[in-house]
Design a protein around this motif. Structure first.
Motif, PDB file in Angstrom:
ATOM      1  N   VAL A   1      48.132  43.169  28.916  1.00 57.03           N
ATOM      2  CA  VAL A   1      48.176  43.116  30.381  1.00 57.03           C
ATOM      3  C   VAL A   1      47.774  41.748  30.929  1.00 57.03           C
ATOM      4  N   LEU A   2      47.534  40.791  30.045  1.00 50.43           N
ATOM      5  CA  LEU A   2      47.200  39.435  30.464  1.00 50.43           C
ATOM      6  C   LEU A   2      48.407  38.513  30.272  1.00 50.43           C
ATOM      7  N   PRO A   3      48.644  37.612  31.220  1.00 50.50           N
ATOM      8  CA  PRO A   3      49.699  36.623  30.981  1.00 50.50           C
ATOM      9  C   PRO A   3      49.371  35.823  29.721  1.00 50.50           C
ATOM     10  N   PHE A   4      50.334  35.605  28.906  1.00 50.57           N
ATOM     11  CA  PHE A   4      50.221  34.916  27.614  1.00 50.57           C
ATOM     12  C   PHE A   4      49.459  35.730  26.565  1.00 50.57           C
ATOM     13  N   GLY A   5      48.940  36.892  26.914  1.00 56.27           N
ATOM     14  CA  GLY A   5      48.179  37.701  25.970  1.00 56.27           C
ATOM     15  C   GLY A   5      49.010  38.192  24.798  1.00 56.27           C
TER      16      GLY A   5
END
Length: 117
Positions: free
Chosen positions: A81-85
């Motif tokens: 759910v994190l950008p770039f995660g």
């Protein structure tokens, strides 16, 4: 590591990067929708939604098969759910799979040594 566990980790790894890309594209499309007449949010939203659902299903399968601790499972979910995660998840899963292969080979060699002795 048995073949089903390795397969579940491989599936999760394969979907993590495309899910991350679709998330980033959805963010870009959201900005473009607000700043221009370009509106690809419905399409990218659907693509990202399908990839996210696949990620969650593969994550649940991997958690079940690998017997991750709650902290490890929560980390992989948080990365989704994190950008770039998803990129970090893919890299971490790749290392985990390589470590599992090395451990499996070491166990096989140890078993062969015990049989020969």
């Amino acid at each position: 590591m048995d073949i089903k566990t390795a397969s579940s980790l491989h599936r999760l790894r394969l979907v993590s990067a495309p899910e991350a890309v679709s998330f980033l594209l959805l963010l870009v499309c959201s900005v473009l929708k607000r700043t221009t007449d370009f509106n690809a949010v419905p399409v990218m939203g659907a693509v990202h939604g399908v990839l996210f659902i696949l990620y969650v299903l593969f994550w649940l399968d991997a958690w079940n098969r690998t017997k991750w601790s709650f902290g490890t499972a929560a980390l992989y979910f948080a990365l989704s759910v994190l950008p770039f995660g998803g990129f970090f998840a893919e890299r971490k899963l790749k290392r985990e799979a390589a470590d599992a292969v090395i451990a499996s080979r070491a166990r096989a060699e140890a078993a062969e040594g015990a049989v020969k002795a």
